[in-house]
Scaffold this active site. Structure first.
Site, mmCIF file in Angstrom:
data_model
loop_
_atom_site.group_PDB
_atom_site.id
_atom_site.type_symbol
_atom_site.label_atom_id
_atom_site.label_comp_id
_atom_site.label_asym_id
_atom_site.label_seq_id
_atom_site.Cartn_x
_atom_site.Cartn_y
_atom_site.Cartn_z
ATOM 1 N N ALA A 42 0.835 -1.206 0.000
ATOM 2 C CA ALA A 42 0.000 0.000 0.000
ATOM 3 C C ALA A 42 0.865 1.250 0.000
ATOM 4 C CB ALA A 42 -0.936 -0.012 1.205
ATOM 5 N N GLU A 62 10.134 3.987 6.797
ATOM 6 C CA GLU A 62 9.967 2.576 7.152
ATOM 7 C C GLU A 62 10.772 2.278 8.419
ATOM 8 O OE1 GLU A 62 9.110 -0.856 7.937
ATOM 9 O OE2 GLU A 62 8.152 -0.265 6.046
ATOM 10 N N ASN A 71 4.509 -6.499 5.349
ATOM 11 C CA ASN A 71 3.896 -7.826 5.379
ATOM 12 C C ASN A 71 3.529 -8.309 3.979
ATOM 13 O OD1 ASN A 71 3.379 -9.557 7.657
ATOM 14 N ND2 ASN A 71 1.278 -9.670 6.916
ATOM 15 N N THR A 72 3.470 -7.390 3.021
ATOM 16 C CA THR A 72 3.099 -7.760 1.657
ATOM 17 C C THR A 72 4.050 -8.806 1.086
ATOM 18 O OG1 THR A 72 2.245 -5.532 1.311
ATOM 19 C CG2 THR A 72 2.614 -6.863 -0.657
ATOM 20 N N VAL A 106 8.378 6.862 13.031
ATOM 21 C CA VAL A 106 7.607 8.097 13.177
ATOM 22 C C VAL A 106 7.133 8.196 14.623
ATOM 23 C CG1 VAL A 106 5.562 9.369 12.428
ATOM 24 C CG2 VAL A 106 6.882 8.054 10.760
ATOM 25 N N HIS A 141 -5.673 -17.730 9.883
ATOM 26 C CA HIS A 141 -5.540 -18.458 8.614
ATOM 27 C C HIS A 141 -5.450 -19.941 8.940
ATOM 28 C CE1 HIS A 141 -4.111 -19.842 4.743
ATOM 29 N NE2 HIS A 141 -4.353 -18.635 4.234
ATOM 30 N N GLU A 163 -3.063 -20.477 0.026
ATOM 31 C CA GLU A 163 -4.389 -20.960 -0.366
ATOM 32 C C GLU A 163 -4.386 -21.476 -1.795
ATOM 33 O OE1 GLU A 163 -8.765 -19.052 0.518
ATOM 34 O OE2 GLU A 163 -7.004 -18.571 1.709
ATOM 35 N N ARG A 216 -4.541 -25.334 -2.007
ATOM 36 C CA ARG A 216 -5.898 -25.883 -2.011
ATOM 37 C C ARG A 216 -6.639 -25.469 -3.283
ATOM 38 N NH1 ARG A 216 -8.350 -23.342 2.772
ATOM 39 N NH2 ARG A 216 -6.435 -22.118 2.924
ATOM 40 N N ARG A 247 -11.904 -18.718 5.260
ATOM 41 C CA ARG A 247 -10.823 -19.040 6.191
ATOM 42 C C ARG A 247 -11.321 -19.259 7.619
ATOM 43 N NH1 ARG A 247 -6.386 -14.613 3.935
ATOM 44 N NH2 ARG A 247 -5.752 -15.833 2.111
ATOM 45 N N HIS A 291 -3.539 -14.097 11.252
ATOM 46 C CA HIS A 291 -3.097 -13.754 9.899
ATOM 47 C C HIS A 291 -3.429 -12.324 9.480
ATOM 48 C CE1 HIS A 291 -2.002 -14.261 5.760
ATOM 49 N NE2 HIS A 291 -3.242 -14.121 5.317
ATOM 50 N N HIS A 292 -4.615 -11.845 9.814
ATOM 51 C CA HIS A 292 -5.025 -10.540 9.294
ATOM 52 C C HIS A 292 -5.963 -9.877 10.297
ATOM 53 C CE1 HIS A 292 -5.571 -7.811 5.778
ATOM 54 N NE2 HIS A 292 -6.715 -7.539 6.375
ATOM 55 N N GLU A 335 -3.906 -2.542 5.425
ATOM 56 C CA GLU A 335 -4.451 -3.234 6.583
ATOM 57 C C GLU A 335 -4.620 -2.327 7.795
ATOM 58 O OE1 GLU A 335 -3.686 -7.414 9.038
ATOM 59 O OE2 GLU A 335 -2.393 -6.893 7.333
ATOM 60 N N ARG A 374 -11.743 -11.776 5.973
ATOM 61 C CA ARG A 374 -11.180 -11.387 4.677
ATOM 62 C C ARG A 374 -11.043 -12.597 3.763
ATOM 63 N NH1 ARG A 374 -6.389 -11.636 2.353
ATOM 64 N NH2 ARG A 374 -5.211 -12.080 4.251
ATOM 65 N N ALA A 434 -6.628 -8.971 0.048
ATOM 66 C CA ALA A 434 -5.703 -8.041 0.684
ATOM 67 C C ALA A 434 -4.813 -7.349 -0.337
ATOM 68 C CB ALA A 434 -4.844 -8.765 1.723
#
Length: 926
Positions: free
Chosen positions: A492, A511, A519-520, A633, A719, A732, A735, A756, A859-860, A889, A899, A904
């Site tokens: 993002a 950063e 996390n991306t 920051v 997750h 995922e 699967r 999930r 997970h999220h 996020e 989610r 995401a």
């Protein structure tokens, strides 16, 4: 006759057609056609710009049949509705004074099913191409071979109607015509296969029908050429004497030229590697008088006049120019005036050079692009020494800097160094020097060492920048001015920074971690979007309405409907935004909670996170956007009713103010903050998390200090498939590729493709509170992530289900019965036990077999700060906090109570770019 250079001498072809010089533009894939193979205006202008000084332009290969395209964005000549567009190309080329020749082909077994709506490709025999993951094609029947020849004839007729001066039959690059001649791909036992004579029948028949069409519909000077690959590496395969045999046969029927398809003009044999003789020399020595009358085109490595002249000296009659024509549309004019050219493209000149965007993103061109703009960074020139420390690795490097770039990186000799770091160092050094930035991809297999080296180079740059400021009489701790400051360097944040820069803003990224990616970089499956160009290419019918409904249902109807509508509407644009930045997600799979394949991922089916971050960082480097690593920051400064900047602290505890009219917070969620997780969800205490350690919710806290409202903070997703010893997410896509979940007792226990939260609950309900992901070799081959799991050592593999059961300490009969029953469901496409309706792609019956023990992990975090549809942060009274923006996020409300996998990545790109656009506009115009 030109006595100064032979390349300007005209050439009369066997049919009487005259080429004004010995230069032709090589046929090169542009990937620029519409999804149905029709011609775009961009493509017309691309060819118009390059015609004129060249004797002829050979237009990229056109597929002659709907099952024929071998790459995305291919142009077609498979139906009459393609004639009008192709006529525009022919007209553009001829209006500039060059001959227009169209290459025609069929990809055969080289066609991916995804390019032809999921259908099976066709070929001479049902033998897959010798490459990983290749699909086994369907063998053409005798009648279908005859039809295919007719289709080549129809294509020639259409080329004539479109106004082309000739056609080039593409008998090279392992496409269909070559496949018929190859003993590797053609193992038929009818008239079209077997003996070498029989294998020549198809290319000869295609040439015959080409002649018939030319005699019937074109004038006598219609050009017929043939492109060939002289050898194949495979055993059995085409050897050079086979090629000469075929060319002699073709020459007897009549050709106007033959065209070597090789990477370099003077390439020797790839089979007999001990013989350095160029193939063109062998060709001239072996050819008959008949073949000697047919001009021969050479291609490969022609950049300057001397290269073209060398080709003619070695016996080529014509020279084809490839990449140099892309970089220099006026190439022939330049070399005629003796310009010395370097093969690169200024990163700012795509539009001026009339290079279509898809070609700009293609690897052929991408490798030539250089950033020729000033960097914007200013260093104090000199050599700076830094320590590199990573686990057992401890060494020093010298970073040499000029005032605006990194000039060298060297290892300091150290007799005590016992770690072999040389290969990693050299590879990473080259990447950093080319990019003029430490923000480059890590070396595969040496991530920790790579990140340590990149960190050391970053420190050297920071030190040099401070010394430059001091030398100029400034204060390194003095406030600095930006239009937009982005907090966070995940997907993002990077998307927001790129968009804000492109809107004209001066941007900095802050950063707190030592590396970019957030996390991306750990994301695995892909990016959801409906009604995309890539879905249409693959024949997938989808709708935004259905996407909205399934996401709302998956989120337990708690999603913010305004944000969700924006999310769904803008998803296809976000896919195209990425593609325009060279980040193409053109393979498609499915995730739990979705009913249609809409999860876009890289073409090689690798994990989306690393691919995405790598591409975004490349764009950050191209734009020279400043990135401050290991910088936190402390606060977002708020004065006179609006945001005015941030106070930051670097790793040396030096603090300073960055003034900015807009601040975008893209710091991610709080899954790695155990206190925060258990505050909202006490029952999750003790769960591992898939997130990186920087996902602590710091951005939420910063915005709450400004009065930002929050929503859904208790909605925390676990997750279902996490490897517990490493906290590694099992994608995922495994699967979605056809894997199943099995309990320790050997039984399936749920619909693996449910959302999930449901799958996680079903695993937790098992006595052992864990399960096994079980898949076979077919699933592995179609999911590159599986190879990563194998390399990391947490996959149990076995040659048979029986052996797998023993290794898993699982009841053998139960597992066999489970697999047998599931495979029956796949055959019937009906899961009678759990109602699974998607990703039942094929039976699990191809060894080896694989298993990974998994259990749920945090997970999220779906909750976060509140925003409006412009991504402006809202306070607790739902009023805009002027100058504060948020994406990713850190934001709540979009995903509701759960989610969906793949949403995401869509979220961060959609709202990241929105935040960048609106933040830049606010900063520059308010």
């Amino acid at each position: 006759m030109n006595t100064l250079t032979p390349i300007l001498n005209p050439l009369t072809l066997p049919n009487g057609a005259v080429l004004k010089n010995r230069l032709v533009m090589a046929p090169m894939t542009t990937c620029t056609g519409f999804y149905d193979g029709t011609v775009t205006s961009e493509l017309v202008e691309y060819y118009r710009e390059r015609a004129g000084s060249l004797g002829a332009v050979i237009v990229e290969c056109c597929f002659i049949d709907p099952k024929g395209p071998a790459f995305p964005g291919a142009i077609g000549i498979d139906s009459d509705n393609k004639i009008a567009g192709l006529a525009r190309i022919a007209s553009a080329i001829k209006s500039k004074g060059s001959q227009a020749i169209l290459q025609i082909y069929h990809g055969g077994r080289m066609v991916e099913p995804e390019l032809i709506g999921g259908r099976t490709p066709v070929a001479p025999s049902a033998i897959a191409a010798p490459r990983e993951g290749a699909t086994t094609p369907q063998a053409l029947t005798g009648e279908e071979v005859e039809v295919m020849i007719t289709k080549f004839g129809d294509a020639v007729n259409r080329a004539i109607k479109a106004g082309f001066d000739g056609v080039e039959l593409h008998g090279a690059n392992t496409y269909l015509i070559q496949q018929f001649y190859s003993p590797n791909s053609n193992q038929r036992d009818d008239q079209w296969g077997g003996s070498r004579d029989n294998r020549t029948r198809f290319p000869l028949a295609v040439l015959d029908i080409t002649h018939k069409m030319a005699e019937r519909f074109a004038d006598d000077t219609f050009i017929i050429g043939y492109r060939f690959s002289p050898e194949e590496l495979e055993v059995p395969g085409i050897r050079f004497d086979d090629t000469m045999y075929l060319l002699e046969k073709l020459a007897e029927r009549g050709l106007d030229y033959v065209h070597f398809s090789v990477g370099q003009l003077l390439r020797p044999s790839i089979v007999d590697t001990q013989d350095p003789t160029p193939l063109i020399t062998k060709f001239r020595a072996m050819r008959s008088e008949t073949l000697a009358k047919i001009p021969v085109i050479g291609v490969g490595g022609v950049v300057n006049k001397a290269d073209a002249e060398s080709g003619l000296e070695h016996g080529f009659d014509l020279v084809a120019i490839g990449k140099a024509c892309i970089a220099y549309p006026d190439w022939a004019d330049r070399i005629i005036h003796n310009d010395h050219l370097e093969l690169y493209i200024d990163s700012n000149r795509r539009e001026a050079l009339k290079i279509p965007e898809p070609l700009w993103r293609f690897s052929l061109v991408d490798a030539m692009i250089r950033d020729m703009s000033a960097t914007g960074r200013k260093y104090k020139a000199g050599v700076y020494q830094e320590k590199v420390e990573a686990e057992a690795l401890k060494l020093k490097i010298n970073v040499a800097l000029d005032t605006d770039r990194i000039t060298d990186i060297t290892l300091v000799p150290d007799d005590t160094l016992d770690v072999d770091f040389t290969t990693t160092f050299e590879s990473l050094r080259n990447r950093i020097l080319v990019a003029n930035s430490p923000h480059v991809d890590a070396i595969t297999g040496a991530t920790t060492q790579s990140e340590a080296l990149k960190k050391a180079v970053s420190r050297a740059l920071a030190t040099s920048s401070k010394e430059h400021v001091i030398e100029e009489g400034g204060n390194p701790q003095a406030p600095q001015n930006y239009d937009v400051v982005v907090i966070g360097s995940g997907g993002a944040g990077l998307a927001a920074a790129i968009q804000a820069h492109d809107e004209g803003a001066r941007v900095a990224i802050i950063e707190k971690m030592p590396t970019i990616g957030g996390n991306t970089i750990k994301a695995s499956v892909g990016m959801n979007a409906a009604e995309t160009r890539f879905q249409k290419l693959k024949g997938i019918k989808d709708s935004k309405t259905l996407f909205y409904e399934e996401t709302l249902k998956g989120g337990h109807f708690k999603n913010n409907p305004v944000l969700l509508k924006e999310f769904v509407e803008l998803a296809p644009e976000a896919i195209e935004w990425l593609a325009a930045k060279g980040i193409e997600l053109n393979d498609i799979t499915i995730t739990g909670g979705m009913s249609i394949d809409r999860t876009h991922r890289p073409a090689d089916r690798s994990a989306v996170g690393g691919f995405l971050i790598s591409g975004l960082v490349k764009n950050i480097n191209q734009r020279n956007i400043e990135v401050l690593l290991e910088t936190s920051v402390e606060e977002i400064i708020y004065t006179d009713g609006r945001v005015s900047g941030v106070k930051v602290v670097d790793e040396y505890y030096d603090s300073r103010i960055l003034n900015a009219r807009s601040v975008i917070v893209a710091t991610g969620g709080f899954s790695a903050n155990r206190e925060m997780v258990t505050h909202y969800r006490p029952e999750l205490d003790g769960f591992v998390t898939t997130n990186h350690k920087g996902a602590t919710g710091s951005g939420i806290a910063l915005l709450q200090k400004l009065g930002a409202g929050t929503v859904d903070m208790g909605e925390i997703q676990i997750h279902p498939t996490v490897e517990q010893t490493t906290s590694y997410l099992i994608s995922e896509s495994i699967r979605g590729g056809g894997a199943i979940l099995v309990s320790q007792a050997g039984h399936r226990f749920c619909n693996e493709m449910a959302t999930r939260d449901k799958v996680s609950a079903d695993i937790i309900a098992l006595p052992e509170k864990s399960a096994w992901v079980i898949f076979d070799e077919q699933v592995r081959l179609n999911n590159k992530a599986a190879d990563e799991y194998l390399a990391k050592g947490f996959v149990v593999s076995a040659s048979s289900p029986q052996e797998l059961a023993i290794k898993l300490n699982m009841d053998l009969h139960a597992l066999l019965a489970t697999l047998e029953r599931y495979n029956l469901f796949v055959e019937r496409q009906q899961d009678e036990d759990f109602g699974r309706q998607t990703a039942m792609r094929h039976p699990l019956n191809q060894g080896p077999f694989y298993a990974i023990r998994i259990a749920p992990g945090v997970h999220h975090t779906m909750g976060g700060v509140t925003i409006n549809s412009d991504t402006a942060v809202l306070d607790e009274q739902q009023q805009v906090i002027a100058g504060a923006w948020a994406a990713g996020e850190v934001v709540g409300g979009i995903h509701g109570g759960n989610r969906i996998g793949g949403n995401a990545i869509a979220d961060i790109i959609i709202f990241g770019t929105l935040a960048g656009r609106h933040a830049a506009d606010f900063a520059l115009h308010h």
